[in-house]
Motif scaffolding. Structure first.
Motif, short mmCIF file in Angstrom:
data_model
loop_
_atom_site.label_atom_id
_atom_site.label_comp_id
_atom_site.label_asym_id
_atom_site.label_seq_id
_atom_site.Cartn_x
_atom_site.Cartn_y
_atom_site.Cartn_z
N ASN A 78 -13.20 -26.13 -34.07
CA ASN A 78 -12.95 -25.33 -35.25
C ASN A 78 -13.86 -25.78 -36.42
O ASN A 78 -14.53 -24.97 -37.07
CB ASN A 78 -11.46 -25.52 -35.60
N GLU A 170 -4.58 -20.72 -39.32
CA GLU A 170 -5.46 -19.99 -38.40
C GLU A 170 -4.87 -18.64 -37.98
O GLU A 170 -5.58 -17.65 -37.87
CB GLU A 170 -5.77 -20.84 -37.16
N GLU A 201 -11.48 -16.28 -35.64
CA GLU A 201 -10.12 -16.71 -35.98
C GLU A 201 -9.16 -16.50 -34.82
O GLU A 201 -8.14 -17.18 -34.71
CB GLU A 201 -9.61 -16.01 -37.24
N HIS A 204 -9.69 -19.66 -33.02
CA HIS A 204 -9.07 -20.76 -33.76
C HIS A 204 -7.55 -20.73 -33.64
O HIS A 204 -6.92 -21.78 -33.51
CB HIS A 204 -9.45 -20.69 -35.25
FE LIG Z 1 -10.39 -20.57 -38.63
#
Ligand SMILES: [Fe+2]
Ligand SMILES: [Fe+2]
Length: 253
Positions: A78, A170, A201, A204
């Motif tokens: 990340n 996230e 995202e 993530h």
């Molecule tokens: Fe992120």
């Protein structure tokens, strides 16, 4: 306190928990969905987003160092994304600032407020609104938790609280990017590389759920994860208040 006192074995329920939290139906999302942004609104929104993202990047770096060895890997990818995967020229802040520059030079619209936002060194002249400031002040507590008496009483584990904070961030980041992207369609910038975050995202949030799962499985720490998670969702309300303040500041009357 666990939701309904239910002890969950899978961290997947955190997704639902986030999406049903009041922060997920914040008026910011409604505003972004329903009406286009002016140039100055778009710039003010992005400058304020940059302020909080700059802090989060640093907090993630700290969090990676703070994790038990087997959990570092869930955070490191990340952080690496944030810094351009080895190519600093592709770092996320650079992409964001490129988007600000592109919106600024976009031709349509104008008013006196534009001058205020777009003068040379304009980003310095855009206020960081109080909600964003409040978010910045408060979120650190859950990314770098110091266990107070209440936390100790519940037997919370600090790295698991951090994992909860990251997971909340996230999961909601994906919602933020989907909403913000709509606001840039009229500028012809909805496909700007910064909006690859809609995919980034997603990854993530999956990695952060895997991180949360690690603490569920290895430390039986779901209560700690959920504590950091819920607190961070509550703080996100301040962030969204601030981003909406930034938009409203430049609303045409
Ligand atoms: Fe992120
Ligand atoms: Fe990013």
């Amino acid at each position: 306190m666990l939701l309904n006192e239910v002890v969950h074995e899978s961290a997947e329920y955190l997704k639902e928990l986030a999406l049903s939290h009041e922060c997920a139906s914040h008026p910011l999302f409604v505003r972004l969905k329903n009406r286009p942004l002016s140039k100055q609104q778009a710039v003010a929104l992005l400058v304020n987003y940059d302020a909080h993202a700059s802090l989060l990047r640093r907090l993630l770096l700290t969090a990676a160092a703070f994790m038990p060895e087997p959990a570092v890997g869930f955070v490191i990818e990340n952080v690496r994304n944030e810094y351009g995967n080895g190519d600093y020229g592709a770092c996320h802040q650079g992409l964001l600032r490129d988007l600000i520059a592109k919106v600024s030079s976009e031709k349509k619209t104008d008013s006196k407020a534009t001058q205020e936002v777009l003068e040379p060194g304009f980003s310095a002249s855009v206020r960081i609104f109080s909600g964003v400031r409040k978010y910045i002040t408060k979120v650190v507590t859950y990314y770098k938790p110091k266990l107070d008496r209440n936390c100790k009483k519940h037997g919370y584990f600090a790295p698991a609280i951090t994992a909860g904070a990251i997971t909340a961030t996230e999961i909601m980041a994906l919602e933020e990017f989907k909403a913000m992207q709509k606001g840039f369609i009229d500028f012809g910038l909805a496909e700007h590389p910064w909006f690859d975050h809609v995919n980034v995202e997603c990854e993530h949030s999956e990695e952060s759920l895997a991180l949360a799962q690690y603490f569920f499985d290895e430390y039986n720490a779901s209560a700690s994860v959920e504590f950091g998670f819920q607190k961070t969702l509550a703080i996100n309300v301040h962030l969204y208040d601030g981003l909406l303040e930034a938009i409203n500041r430049y609303e045409d009357k």
